[in-house]
Design an enzyme around this catalytic site. Structure first.
Site, short mmCIF file in Angstrom:
data_model
loop_
_atom_site.label_atom_id
_atom_site.label_comp_id
_atom_site.label_asym_id
_atom_site.label_seq_id
_atom_site.Cartn_x
_atom_site.Cartn_y
_atom_site.Cartn_z
N CYS A 110 0.82 -1.23 0.00
CA CYS A 110 0.00 0.00 0.00
C CYS A 110 0.84 1.27 0.00
CB CYS A 110 -0.94 0.00 1.20
SG CYS A 110 -1.99 -1.44 1.23
N HIS A 244 -3.44 7.16 2.57
CA HIS A 244 -3.81 5.88 1.93
C HIS A 244 -5.19 5.49 2.45
CE1 HIS A 244 -4.21 1.74 0.98
NE2 HIS A 244 -3.87 1.30 2.18
N ASN A 274 -10.45 -0.11 -0.19
CA ASN A 274 -9.00 -0.04 -0.13
C ASN A 274 -8.43 -0.57 -1.45
OD1 ASN A 274 -6.27 -0.48 0.36
ND2 ASN A 274 -6.58 -1.25 2.44
O1 UT7 Z 1 -4.06 -1.26 3.44
C1 UT7 Z 1 -3.25 -2.03 4.28
C2 UT7 Z 1 -3.36 -1.56 5.68
N1 UT7 Z 1 -4.60 -2.00 6.25
C3 UT7 Z 1 -5.13 -1.37 7.26
O2 UT7 Z 1 -4.63 -0.37 7.72
C4 UT7 Z 1 -6.35 -1.98 7.91
C5 UT7 Z 1 -6.33 -1.72 9.38
N2 UT7 Z 1 -7.37 -2.44 10.10
C6 UT7 Z 1 -8.69 -2.13 9.99
O3 UT7 Z 1 -9.06 -1.30 9.19
C7 UT7 Z 1 -9.66 -2.80 10.92
O4 UT7 Z 1 -8.95 -3.52 11.89
C8 UT7 Z 1 -10.66 -3.74 10.19
C9 UT7 Z 1 -11.65 -2.93 9.37
C10 UT7 Z 1 -9.94 -4.70 9.30
C11 UT7 Z 1 -11.47 -4.51 11.24
O5 UT7 Z 1 -12.13 -3.61 12.11
P1 UT7 Z 1 -12.07 -3.82 13.69
O6 UT7 Z 1 -12.84 -2.74 14.29
O7 UT7 Z 1 -10.61 -3.93 14.06
O8 UT7 Z 1 -12.85 -5.17 13.88
P2 UT7 Z 1 -12.35 -6.54 14.52
O9 UT7 Z 1 -11.47 -7.26 13.55
O10 UT7 Z 1 -11.84 -6.29 15.90
O11 UT7 Z 1 -13.73 -7.30 14.63
C12 UT7 Z 1 -14.78 -6.84 15.51
C13 UT7 Z 1 -15.96 -7.76 15.36
C14 UT7 Z 1 -15.60 -9.24 15.50
O12 UT7 Z 1 -16.68 -9.88 16.14
P3 UT7 Z 1 -16.58 -10.25 17.72
O13 UT7 Z 1 -15.38 -11.12 17.85
O14 UT7 Z 1 -16.42 -8.93 18.43
O15 UT7 Z 1 -17.88 -10.93 17.99
C15 UT7 Z 1 -15.54 -9.71 14.07
O16 UT7 Z 1 -15.84 -11.10 13.94
O17 UT7 Z 1 -16.52 -7.61 14.06
C16 UT7 Z 1 -16.63 -8.89 13.44
N3 UT7 Z 1 -16.44 -8.71 12.01
C17 UT7 Z 1 -17.46 -8.46 11.18
N4 UT7 Z 1 -18.79 -8.34 11.38
C18 UT7 Z 1 -19.56 -8.08 10.32
C19 UT7 Z 1 -15.28 -8.70 11.31
N5 UT7 Z 1 -15.53 -8.46 10.01
C20 UT7 Z 1 -16.88 -8.31 9.91
C21 UT7 Z 1 -17.76 -8.03 8.83
N6 UT7 Z 1 -19.06 -7.92 9.08
N7 UT7 Z 1 -17.30 -7.84 7.57
#
Ligand code: UT7
Length: 317
Positions: A110, A244, A274
């Protein structure tokens, strides 16, 4: 003397994939995707190749710059991978736009567009080139596991391009790398060899989202502070911060910590998702086209991603 941006261009595939459409593939919903990422829709390639998108973006940028392919001294394509391993994407772009110059692909995930700017700066300041085409082109959707809701909702495809000419636009630039294959990985697919004992790696995009989020906010804040200080610019001198496009929450964190206003934060994640190293040049071209940026404006770019890599710079348009 370094470079001046003299033209920008972009290209997207035709298919627009909504959150509603993604929620038919995996257990997700519009509300989660919008509030956690800022994404509403993304473009996804069907018949378009990465070369098609790259050539369209390149021709747009060349037309706006009033420069022909034959006038280029170097073509750099930032991409995780072209349509082939070889020939490189940049070599095929060279053929399609009637250029005769050297052409090379770089992969800094990225952060690749800012790595490309850094490379262009080195070529121009050392008098090895005067006119460079830099393209950020990615087809992220070829690397997704469409059964993994934590990643498949995040990405889109596209290409953005800039034409760079010798000039005084670049005020400061910084790139970094910190080798890591745990937080963000896409495995490679190799042909089977009767001699190899190496297992196949998982070819899908895998990410520890929470840890990458922490890395992204920390490094972007550090890099933006550093390049602004080096360039001698303050928040009020800057027309726009162009991060980004990985997650709206990352962009807003940096904006708030640095003291930028809402109007100074550029964002297009709502309709692109993204697009890895294509995200900054796609957004840059939109801003120029919409008249939100013009000659003399100061912009700050920041990127972070797989590698782990980061990059940031200050440019006067
Ligand atoms: O370009 C390269 C660099 N990339 C980045 O900078 C990305 C950085 N990271 C992020 O943007 C975020 O961490 C994500 C968008 C990938 C994830 O968001 P988050 O707020 O960190 O969510 P999480 O992974 O902690 O998940 C929270 C909850 C989980 O459920 P529980 O365990 O709390 O019950 C996940 O299973 O959200 C759930 N979850 C979803 N729910 C509905 C994860 N993905 C989804 C989804 N739809 N698509």
């Amino acid at each position: 003397m370094s470079f001046q941006i003299v033209g920008t261009g972009r290209a997207n595939p035709a298919l627009v994939l909504t959150n509603e459409m993604v929620s038919k593939l995996v257990d997700t919903n519009d509300e989660w995707i919008v509030t956690r990422t800022g994404i509403n829709t993304r473009y996804v390639s069907t018949d378009e190749t990465l070369l098609d998108l790259s050539v369209e973006a390149a021709n747009n940028a060349l037309n706006k710059a009033g420069i022909e392919g034959k006038d280029l001294d170097l073509i750099i394509c930032s991409t995780l991978e072209g349509d082939y391993i070889t020939p490189s994407l940049s070599c095929l772009v060279q053929r399609e736009i009637g250029a005769v110059c050297p052409a090379v692909d770089i992969n800094a995930a990225c952060s690749g567009f800012i790595y490309g700017l850094d490379m262009a700066d080195a070529y121009i300041t050392s008098d090895k080139a005067e006119t460079i085409l830099l393209i950020g082109a990615e087809m992220m959707t070829r690397h997704l596991d469409w059964k993994d809701r934590s990643t498949c909702v995040l990405f889109g495809d596209g290409a953005g391009a800039v034409v760079l000419k010798k000039g005084n636009g670049l005020k400061s630039i910084k790139i970094t790398a910190k080798g890591d294959d745990k937080l963000l990985v896409i495995g490679n697919v190799f042909c089977s060899s009767p001699f190899s004992n190496q297992p196949q790696t998982d070819p899908h995009f895998r990410m520890n989202g929470g840890e990458v989020f922490k890395f992204a906010v920390g490094s972007a804040l550090r890099d933006v502070k550093e390049v602004m200080k080096k360039a001698g610019v303050t928040v009020s001198d800057v027309k726009m911060l162009i991060p980004h496009q990985a997650n709206l929450r990352v962009s807003q964190f940096v904006k708030e910590k640095m003291g930028f206003s809402d109007e100074q934060l550029a964002s297009a994640i709502d309709h692109y998702g993204n697009t890895s190293s294509a995200s900054i040049p796609l957004l840059l071209d939109e801003l120029v086209e919409e008249g939100k940026l013009s000659s003399g404006d100061i912009i700050v770019l920041t990127a972070f991603g797989g590698g782990l890599t980061t990059g940031a710079c200050v440019i006067e348009l």
